[in-house]
Design a protein around this motif. Structure first.
Motif, PDB file in Angstrom:
ATOM      1  N   TYR A   1       0.811  -1.209   0.000  1.00  0.00           N
ATOM      2  CA  TYR A   1       0.000   0.000   0.000  1.00  0.00           C
ATOM      3  C   TYR A   1       0.850   1.267   0.000  1.00  0.00           C
ATOM      4  CZ  TYR A   1       1.163  -0.096   4.967  1.00  0.00           C
ATOM      5  OH  TYR A   1       1.849  -0.126   6.155  1.00  0.00           O
ATOM      6  N   ASP A   2       0.219   2.365  -0.413  1.00  0.00           N
ATOM      7  CA  ASP A   2       0.828   3.691  -0.410  1.00  0.00           C
ATOM      8  C   ASP A   2       0.688   4.256   1.007  1.00  0.00           C
ATOM      9  OD1 ASP A   2       1.417   6.413  -0.625  1.00  0.00           O
ATOM     10  OD2 ASP A   2       0.266   6.691  -2.471  1.00  0.00           O
ATOM     11  N   VAL A   3       1.807   4.544   1.655  1.00  0.00           N
ATOM     12  CA  VAL A   3       1.778   4.989   3.046  1.00  0.00           C
ATOM     13  C   VAL A   3       1.144   6.368   3.221  1.00  0.00           C
ATOM     14  CG1 VAL A   3       3.726   3.546   3.736  1.00  0.00           C
ATOM     15  CG2 VAL A   3       4.129   5.891   2.976  1.00  0.00           C
ATOM     16  N   SER A   4       1.001   7.121   2.142  1.00  0.00           N
ATOM     17  CA  SER A   4       0.346   8.427   2.267  1.00  0.00           C
ATOM     18  C   SER A   4      -1.178   8.289   2.270  1.00  0.00           C
ATOM     19  CB  SER A   4       0.787   9.362   1.137  1.00  0.00           C
ATOM     20  OG  SER A   4       0.271   8.933  -0.110  1.00  0.00           O
ATOM     21  N   GLN A   5      -1.684   7.092   1.934  1.00  0.00           N
ATOM     22  CA  GLN A   5      -3.131   6.894   1.872  1.00  0.00           C
ATOM     23  C   GLN A   5      -3.665   5.875   2.871  1.00  0.00           C
ATOM     24  OE1 GLN A   5      -3.258   6.291  -2.571  1.00  0.00           O
ATOM     25  NE2 GLN A   5      -4.931   7.758  -2.333  1.00  0.00           N
ATOM     26  N   GLN A   6      -2.831   4.966   3.316  1.00  0.00           N
ATOM     27  CA  GLN A   6      -3.265   3.923   4.253  1.00  0.00           C
ATOM     28  C   GLN A   6      -2.201   3.722   5.315  1.00  0.00           C
ATOM     29  OE1 GLN A   6      -6.266   2.531   4.242  1.00  0.00           O
ATOM     30  NE2 GLN A   6      -6.853   3.472   2.302  1.00  0.00           N
ATOM     31  N   ASP A   7      -2.605   3.088   6.411  1.00  0.00           N
ATOM     32  CA  ASP A   7      -1.663   2.682   7.451  1.00  0.00           C
ATOM     33  C   ASP A   7      -2.150   1.369   8.067  1.00  0.00           C
ATOM     34  OD1 ASP A   7      -3.746   3.383   9.189  1.00  0.00           O
ATOM     35  OD2 ASP A   7      -2.822   5.260   9.790  1.00  0.00           O
ATOM     36  N   ILE A   8      -1.374   0.832   8.981  1.00  0.00           N
ATOM     37  CA  ILE A   8      -1.716  -0.453   9.591  1.00  0.00           C
ATOM     38  C   ILE A   8      -3.079  -0.384  10.287  1.00  0.00           C
ATOM     39  CG2 ILE A   8      -1.033  -2.172  11.320  1.00  0.00           C
ATOM     40  CD1 ILE A   8       0.820  -2.176   8.962  1.00  0.00           C
ATOM     41  N   THR A   9      -3.354   0.716  10.929  1.00  0.00           N
ATOM     42  CA  THR A   9      -4.622   0.864  11.653  1.00  0.00           C
ATOM     43  C   THR A   9      -5.814   0.785  10.709  1.00  0.00           C
ATOM     44  OG1 THR A   9      -3.513   2.247  13.296  1.00  0.00           O
ATOM     45  CG2 THR A   9      -5.912   2.365  13.224  1.00  0.00           C
ATOM     46  N   SER A  10      -5.744   1.482   9.579  1.00  0.00           N
ATOM     47  CA  SER A  10      -6.874   1.463   8.639  1.00  0.00           C
ATOM     48  C   SER A  10      -7.023   0.103   7.964  1.00  0.00           C
ATOM     49  CB  SER A  10      -6.738   2.574   7.591  1.00  0.00           C
ATOM     50  OG  SER A  10      -5.596   2.374   6.777  1.00  0.00           O
ATOM     51  N   LEU A  11      -5.906  -0.557   7.687  1.00  0.00           N
ATOM     52  CA  LEU A  11      -5.965  -1.889   7.081  1.00  0.00           C
ATOM     53  C   LEU A  11      -6.570  -2.897   8.063  1.00  0.00           C
ATOM     54  CD1 LEU A  11      -2.446  -1.890   5.374  1.00  0.00           C
ATOM     55  CD2 LEU A  11      -4.653  -1.516   4.264  1.00  0.00           C
ATOM     56  N   THR A  12      -6.138  -2.819   9.316  1.00  0.00           N
ATOM     57  CA  THR A  12      -6.679  -3.699  10.353  1.00  0.00           C
ATOM     58  C   THR A  12      -8.176  -3.464  10.533  1.00  0.00           C
ATOM     59  OG1 THR A  12      -4.555  -3.805  11.500  1.00  0.00           O
ATOM     60  CG2 THR A  12      -6.514  -4.324  12.800  1.00  0.00           C
ATOM     61  N   ALA A  13      -8.583  -2.209  10.565  1.00  0.00           N
ATOM     62  CA  ALA A  13     -10.000  -1.874  10.730  1.00  0.00           C
ATOM     63  C   ALA A  13     -10.829  -2.414   9.573  1.00  0.00           C
ATOM     64  CB  ALA A  13     -10.174  -0.364  10.849  1.00  0.00           C
ATOM     65  N   THR A  14     -10.291  -2.348   8.358  1.00  0.00           N
ATOM     66  CA  THR A  14     -11.007  -2.859   7.187  1.00  0.00           C
ATOM     67  C   THR A  14     -11.224  -4.366   7.302  1.00  0.00           C
ATOM     68  OG1 THR A  14     -10.171  -1.089   5.786  1.00  0.00           O
ATOM     69  CG2 THR A  14     -10.918  -3.101   4.672  1.00  0.00           C
ATOM     70  N   VAL A  15     -10.192  -5.083   7.719  1.00  0.00           N
ATOM     71  CA  VAL A  15     -10.316  -6.540   7.890  1.00  0.00           C
ATOM     72  C   VAL A  15     -11.352  -6.853   8.958  1.00  0.00           C
ATOM     73  CG1 VAL A  15      -9.125  -8.629   8.685  1.00  0.00           C
ATOM     74  CG2 VAL A  15      -7.982  -7.061   7.099  1.00  0.00           C
ATOM     75  N   GLU A  16     -11.273  -6.160  10.070  1.00  0.00           N
ATOM     76  CA  GLU A  16     -12.154  -6.477  11.192  1.00  0.00           C
ATOM     77  C   GLU A  16     -13.601  -6.053  10.944  1.00  0.00           C
ATOM     78  OE1 GLU A  16     -10.090  -5.047  14.704  1.00  0.00           O
ATOM     79  OE2 GLU A  16      -8.737  -6.775  14.652  1.00  0.00           O
ATOM     80  N   LYS A  17     -13.832  -5.084  10.069  1.00  0.00           N
ATOM     81  CA  LYS A  17     -15.201  -4.662   9.728  1.00  0.00           C
ATOM     82  C   LYS A  17     -15.841  -5.550   8.658  1.00  0.00           C
ATOM     83  CE  LYS A  17     -14.620   0.217  10.808  1.00  0.00           C
ATOM     84  NZ  LYS A  17     -14.477   1.558  10.230  1.00  0.00           N
ATOM     85  N   ALA A  18     -15.017  -6.277   7.920  1.00  0.00           N
ATOM     86  CA  ALA A  18     -15.547  -7.170   6.875  1.00  0.00           C
ATOM     87  C   ALA A  18     -16.436  -8.222   7.534  1.00  0.00           C
ATOM     88  CB  ALA A  18     -14.397  -7.844   6.120  1.00  0.00           C
ATOM     89  N   GLY A  19     -17.508  -8.568   6.877  1.00  0.00           N
ATOM     90  CA  GLY A  19     -18.399  -9.588   7.418  1.00  0.00           C
ATOM     91  C   GLY A  19     -19.218  -9.110   8.598  1.00  0.00           C
ATOM     92  N   GLY A  20     -19.448  -7.826   8.693  1.00  0.00           N
ATOM     93  CA  GLY A  20     -20.291  -7.292   9.755  1.00  0.00           C
ATOM     94  C   GLY A  20     -19.564  -6.850  11.011  1.00  0.00           C
ATOM     95  N   GLY A  21     -18.282  -7.082  11.082  1.00  0.00           N
ATOM     96  CA  GLY A  21     -17.510  -6.594  12.214  1.00  0.00           C
ATOM     97  C   GLY A  21     -17.349  -7.545  13.379  1.00  0.00           C
TER      98      GLY A  21
END
Length: 102
Positions: free
Chosen positions: A73-93
């Motif tokens: 990923y491009d570090v100016s647009q994403q970070d570990i926190t946002s990637l983790t949140a996306t995974v954990e929100k998938a499937g209803g959270g």
């Protein structure tokens, strides 16, 4: 008249050079370990699709066998926190949990 043409050519050349300057993106790759996946087609592909849909994610691969995701990923647009949140929100959270990142 010759000086005016010369100045116009120089101005055009400088404008073109500045306008065509490439932006350099700083890419990073991280590996997340994900708990809660129960199948390859549903879980792994769902998470992979969510990650690939994020701005700045160049590549995302989710491997059901190893329960992991590799994300570039491009570090100016994403970070570990946002990637983790996306995974954990998938499937209803409530289904998936990132337990480790490398």
């Amino acid at each position: 008249m010759k000086n005016l043409k010369f100045i116009a050519i120089i101005a055009f050349a400088l404008t073109t050079l500045v306008a065509c300057k490439k932006e350099t993106k700083e890419l990073a790759t991280t590996n997340l370990t994900i708990d809660g996946m129960t199948c390859e087609i549903g879980c792994a592909k769902l998470i992979e699709g969510k990650l690939q849909g994020l701005d700045g994610v160049k590549e995302a691969k989710v491997d059901f066998e190893t329960k992991s995701a590799s994300i570039t990923y491009d570090v100016s647009q994403q970070d570990i926190t946002s990637l983790t949140a996306t995974v954990e929100k998938a499937g209803g959270g409530e289904l998936y949990k990132v337990v480790e990142n490398k």
